[in-house]
Design a protein around this motif. Structure first.
Motif, PDB file in Angstrom:
ATOM      1  N   ASN A   5       0.842  -1.185   0.000  1.00  0.00           N
ATOM      2  CA  ASN A   5       0.000   0.000   0.000  1.00  0.00           C
ATOM      3  C   ASN A   5       0.880   1.238   0.000  1.00  0.00           C
ATOM      4  OD1 ASN A   5      -2.066   1.802   0.139  1.00  0.00           O
ATOM      5  ND2 ASN A   5      -2.970   0.966   1.999  1.00  0.00           N
ATOM      6  N   SER A 147      -9.526   2.435   5.764  1.00  0.00           N
ATOM      7  CA  SER A 147      -9.004   3.739   5.369  1.00  0.00           C
ATOM      8  C   SER A 147      -7.903   3.574   4.327  1.00  0.00           C
ATOM      9  CB  SER A 147      -8.453   4.484   6.596  1.00  0.00           C
ATOM     10  OG  SER A 147      -7.736   5.629   6.195  1.00  0.00           O
ATOM     11  N   LYS A 148      -7.934   4.415   3.320  1.00  0.00           N
ATOM     12  CA  LYS A 148      -6.940   4.338   2.247  1.00  0.00           C
ATOM     13  C   LYS A 148      -5.525   4.558   2.782  1.00  0.00           C
ATOM     14  CE  LYS A 148      -5.802   6.233  -2.298  1.00  0.00           C
ATOM     15  NZ  LYS A 148      -6.169   7.225  -3.338  1.00  0.00           N
ATOM     16  N   GLN A 149      -5.387   5.440   3.753  1.00  0.00           N
ATOM     17  CA  GLN A 149      -4.080   5.748   4.330  1.00  0.00           C
ATOM     18  C   GLN A 149      -3.818   4.973   5.619  1.00  0.00           C
ATOM     19  OE1 GLN A 149      -3.641  10.000   4.725  1.00  0.00           O
ATOM     20  NE2 GLN A 149      -4.176  10.398   2.603  1.00  0.00           N
ATOM     21  N   GLU A 150      -4.684   4.015   5.936  1.00  0.00           N
ATOM     22  CA  GLU A 150      -4.523   3.138   7.100  1.00  0.00           C
ATOM     23  C   GLU A 150      -4.336   3.930   8.397  1.00  0.00           C
ATOM     24  OE1 GLU A 150      -1.404   0.380   6.257  1.00  0.00           O
ATOM     25  OE2 GLU A 150      -2.473  -0.558   4.602  1.00  0.00           O
TER      26      GLU A 150
END
Length: 264
Positions: A5, A147-150
């Motif tokens: 990611n 969440s895309k940004q974790e």
């Protein structure tokens, strides 16, 4: 074939920086180590409190002779100190070690600000204060997964990211086994390497560069998953018997490079 990611941010100086996010597995393992250290510190505190409890009670009674329910006050003091140890553990290490705790250092992950700079006291404190909400209600796990940004709640409020720590010497080169070199001609004959795109090749290369820094179980699972996907992409009927996923990926890496060199 997105196994890592990635996150790209632009600094105020208009410089783009690429980071690989830590992932839920690495963060969970780091937290287990940190909680072990935290509870070790807490046990030492409890033992010392037990030893000196009578002394503390005597002191309180001597200074405040009319104080009732000394045990209640001692319990309240205990929980206050417990909270400060809990929060202070993460604040102390993340501030002192530039975004790392003992657990994060062991797993090789680090907390940074959204702009790529190291975390400071303010960011570390906000993350630590919101950690009980993230942990107890499992809100942090849900946010990291979806969440895309974790980011967990503490990261969202503090403006931070948790990334894998980059080391130039690990990324510069990696060893290729003799077994992999012996598979190159087999792959050239039996597979369609032309179906392997530059993006696929980049993922294989990145895995080979990063694998030594991964946990053994994570490395095993990721290599198998990646190997089977690559096998399907290059239309290989079967991977030779007794060939490990790592050797297979190394061989694909070499065969693809050799194909490029032949074209040139």
């Amino acid at each position: 074939m997105d196994f890592f990611n990635k996150f790209t941010l632009e600094t105020p100086e208009s410089v783009e920086l690429d980071f690989t996010l830590a992932g839920i597995g690495n963060r969970a393992f780091a937290l287990v180590i940190d909680y072990f250290c935290f509870w070790l510190i807490l046990i030492i505190y409890l033992l010392s409190t037990f030893v000196f409890s009578e002394v503390i009670s005597t002191v309180l009674n001597s200074f405040l002779p009319n104080l009732e329910n000394v045990e209640m006050w001692l319990t309240a003091i205990f929980f206050v100190i417990f909270f400060f140890i809990y929060v202070g553990y993460f604040v102390f290490f993340e501030t002192l070690w530039q975004g790392q705790t003992p657990g994060k250092r062991r797993v090789k992950i680090r907390v940074i600000r959204d702009d790529g700079r190291p975390v400071g006291l303010q960011q570390a404190t906000l993350r630590a204060l919101l950690r009980p909400v993230d942990d107890i209600l499992f809100l942090g796990v849900l946010l990291i997964v979806f969440s895309k940004q974790e980011k967990r709640l503490g990261d969202l409020v503090a403006g931070t990211l948790v990334i894998q720590e980059e080391k130039a010497n690990n990324l510069a080169t990696f060893l290729i086994s003799k077994e992999a070199k012996g598979l190159v001609n087999y792959l050239i004959d039996k597979s369609n390497l032309s179906r392997l795109s530059t993006e696929h090749f980049a993922v294989i290369r990145e895995y080979l560069q990063r694998r030594e820094g991964m946990l053994k179980q994570a490395r095993h699972e990721l290599s198998r998953k990646l190997a089977y996907q690559v096998k399907d992409i290059i239309e290989l009927q079967e991977i030779p018997e007794n060939t490990t996923a790592n050797h297979f990926l190394e061989a694909v890496y070499l065969a693809y490079q050799q194909g490029i060199e032949n074209k040139e």
